[in-house]
Structure formats: structure tokens, C-alpha cells
Design a protein around this motif. Structure first.
Motif, PDB file in Angstrom:
ATOM      1  N   THR A 125      -2.623   7.181  -4.689  1.00 29.67           N
ATOM      2  CA  THR A 125      -4.064   7.113  -3.923  1.00 29.67           C
ATOM      3  C   THR A 125      -5.118   6.537  -5.045  1.00 29.67           C
ATOM      4  O   THR A 125      -6.030   5.585  -4.327  1.00 29.67           O
TER       5      THR A 125
ATOM      6  N   THR B  94       0.809  -1.170  -0.045  1.00 33.24           N
ATOM      7  CA  THR B  94      -0.028  -0.393   0.042  1.00 33.24           C
ATOM      8  C   THR B  94       0.692   1.374  -0.187  1.00 33.24           C
ATOM      9  O   THR B  94       0.617   2.287  -0.767  1.00 33.24           O
TER      10      THR B  94
ATOM     11  N   TYR C 293      -3.631   6.615   2.277  1.00 34.96           N
ATOM     12  CA  TYR C 293      -3.592   5.522   2.789  1.00 34.96           C
ATOM     13  C   TYR C 293      -2.289   4.680   2.811  1.00 34.96           C
ATOM     14  O   TYR C 293      -1.515   4.928   3.948  1.00 34.96           O
ATOM     15  N   ASN C 294      -1.862   5.374   1.931  1.00 37.13           N
ATOM     16  CA  ASN C 294      -0.222   4.813   1.174  1.00 37.13           C
ATOM     17  C   ASN C 294       0.386   5.537   2.136  1.00 37.13           C
ATOM     18  O   ASN C 294       1.917   4.998   2.625  1.00 37.13           O
TER      19      ASN C 294
ATOM     20  N   ILE D  50      -5.057   3.029  -4.596  1.00 37.84           N
ATOM     21  CA  ILE D  50      -6.115   1.760  -3.649  1.00 37.84           C
ATOM     22  C   ILE D  50      -6.821   2.438  -3.840  1.00 37.84           C
ATOM     23  O   ILE D  50      -7.637   1.442  -3.361  1.00 37.84           O
TER      24      ILE D  50
ATOM     25  N   LYS E  93       1.870   2.513  -3.995  1.00 38.23           N
ATOM     26  CA  LYS E  93       0.747   2.477  -4.505  1.00 38.23           C
ATOM     27  C   LYS E  93       0.306   3.672  -5.078  1.00 38.23           C
ATOM     28  O   LYS E  93       0.712   4.852  -3.464  1.00 38.23           O
TER      29      LYS E  93
END
Length: 285
Positions: free
Chosen positions: A38, A33, A249-250, A41, A36
Motif C-alpha cells: 500500500t 498493483t 487498491y492492491n 502504491i 505492491k
């Protein structure tokens, strides 16, 4: 019989492989993650490999991510933890070694009571210590500073480090200490020339234990630090809870890995010494 042993080994290996996959799956998700984009994701699968590897999230987590009102990333918090953890580990380990040496080889009247009181400190919840420790730091004038945080971790770590060293030193033959005394060696000479050279396994156990406990601590870092003295765990929490228009989240995953890298490194490099130290008597007593 041989056929039964073969299936038993297969079953054991299958269980071990399942346990390894189950244990490493969160780390796999975090790493994939973090590299990656955004957009990937949002549209991709949680377990899918990245289509295009990028380190933008790592760069942002380190240098430009918002951690509250400031957008300076985790770099400041990381170096705060470095400046805090090494003095705290060294001081608490040194004091534990001296205490364990005294309580095992230089016993005095009431030493067992002193040891019992120290061990009682292992069972006191840290939450109970917050108010008296805050008052003590206020009296000393170190509240909300890195030295204050070092002081807290040293005080709270003395009980465990003393237990480790005391139980290890009990296994050292008293004849060695008595022979050194007959040769005219005193307290400190015996400690540095006889006891300490035999202490590498327990020193590594204590170092790894204290490093992990102090680096990963969040409660004391949140309560006893402020502003520019906050450690990496507080910075990571601030970054994850900072409201933005888009949840990245990354960046959060990259920040979590950055925060975990020192403890991972310590266990990878010195993990075998930790196991040897435990086997050599660190948890005997």
C-alpha cells in the motif's frame, strides 16, 4: 514496389503492436498493483514496476478481505460461482443441442415459428425479465438460492445455445440423417451416434460462450442470489465498495484478477477451438 510493401508491413506491425500494448496495459497495471504494498502504491507511479513483490494482497483478497459485514474474502463467492456455472453451462448447452437438432433435422409443423420465438428472446433486455423471473422462482421455492441462479441462466441461455447448434446442424447433410433412418435408427440413436460426434467445434463455442456469460454476470447474481449463494462478481463488488480507513487498491486489483482467472484460463486453453467452431458454421444461418 518492394519498398512500398516493406513500409506497408512496417505500418501494419506498428499498428498491431500499439493495439496490443493499449489492450494489455490495464492488465499490466492490475498485476503490478496487486503485488505492491500500500505504501508503494501511494508514493510510486501507476506504471512503475514493484520494488518488492508481495502476495499479501492476494492472500487478503482470497481469505480475509471484508465484503460487507463479513471479512472472509472472495473464496466463498468464488466457489459459489463454480457450483453455479458448470451445471448452468452443461444444462443450457445440452438443451441447445437438442433444440438445434430438432429445429434443423426433425422439423415439425410450426417449427419455424418456434425458432423465431426463441430468437426473439435474444433481443429481450434482461432487465425486463427480472420481475417475472422473480415471481417464477418464488412459485418454485428456489428464490435466493444457487439452484435458482442456475435456473435463471439456463432459461436465459437457451435462445443463444439453440441458435448456435441449429445453425451448425443445418450444415450437416440431410443424406446422413436419412441414411441412418433407413437403417432403422431413431431420434436419439441418430443424435448420439451420428450428430453428436460431429459437434465438438460447436460444443466448444457454446461452452466458452456460456461460461463467459454466466461467470461474468452481475445483474442476475445481484438480484437472484442472497447471503451464502452470491457469485464472485457480487463478492468483488461488495469488497470494492466496503468502506475502510485505508483504500487498498492492491487488494481490489488482486480480487479482480481472481475473479477473471477462470475465463482467462478457458480462453487460453480452448480459444483455438472457439475460433475453429465459429469458422465451422457457428454463426452461419
Amino acid at each position: 514496389m518492394a519498398n512500398n510493401n516493406k513500409w506497408a508491413r512496417i505500418l501494419v506491425y506498428a499498428v498491431l503492436i500499439y493495439a496490443v500494448i493499449y489492450y494489455l496495459l490495464p492488465l499490466y497495471v492490475m498485476i503490478t498493483t496487486s503485488v505492491k504494498t500500500t505504501e508503494e502504491i501511494r508514493t510510486g507511479n501507476l506504471l512503475s514496476l514493484p520494488m518488492h513483490i508481495t502476495l499479501d494482497a492476494w492472500r487478503k483478497a482470497w481469505g480475509t478481505a471484508c465484503t460487507g459485514v463479513q471479512c472472509t474474502g472472495l473464496s466463498l463467492y468464488f466457489w459459489n460461482s463454480v457450483r453455479m456455472v458448470f451445471p448452468a453451462v452443461i444444462i443450457s448447452t445440452t438443451m441447445g443441442a437438442i433444440n438445434g437438432y430438432i429445429l434443423s433435422k426433425w422439423k415439425f409443423y410450426g417449427s419455424e415459428i418456434v425458432f423465431a420465438m426463441l430468437m426473439y428472446g435474444l433481443y429481450i433486455p434482461f432487465q425486463v425479465l427480472l420481475l417475472p423471473m422473480a415471481q417464477t422462482e418464488g412459485y418454485l421455492g428456489i428464490a435466493g438460492t444457487t439452484p435458482g441462479l442456475i435456473f435463471v441462466h439456463v432459461v436465459c441461455g437457451i435462445a443463444s445455445t439453440t441458435l448456435f447448434f441449429r445453425n451448425y446442424y443445418v450444415g450437416i447433410p440431410d443424406e446422413l440423417i436419412n441414411a441412418a433412418r433407413l437403417d432403422g435408427a431413431g431420434f436419439w440413436r441418430i443424435f448420439f451416434r451420428v450428430v453428436l460426434p460431429m459437434s465438438l467445434p460447436i460444443v466448444m463455442v457454446t461452452f466458452i460462450w456460456q461460461f463467459t456469460q454466466i461467470w461474468n454476470d452481475f445483474l442476475f447474481g445481484l438480484v437472484f442470489s442472497s447471503g451464502d449463494s452470491q457469485p464472485i462478481t457480487v463478492g468483488l463488488n461488495n469488497m470494492a465498495n466496503t468502506s475502510t480507513s485505508v483504500k487498498e487498491y492492491n487488494v481490489d486489483m488482486a480480487g479482480a484478477i481472481i475473479a477473471a482467472l477462470p475465463t482467462i484460463f478457458v480462453y487460453v486453453v480452448a480459444g483455438k477451438y472457439f475460433v475453429r467452431g465459429l469458422a465451422a458454421g457457428a454463426v452461419k444461418g
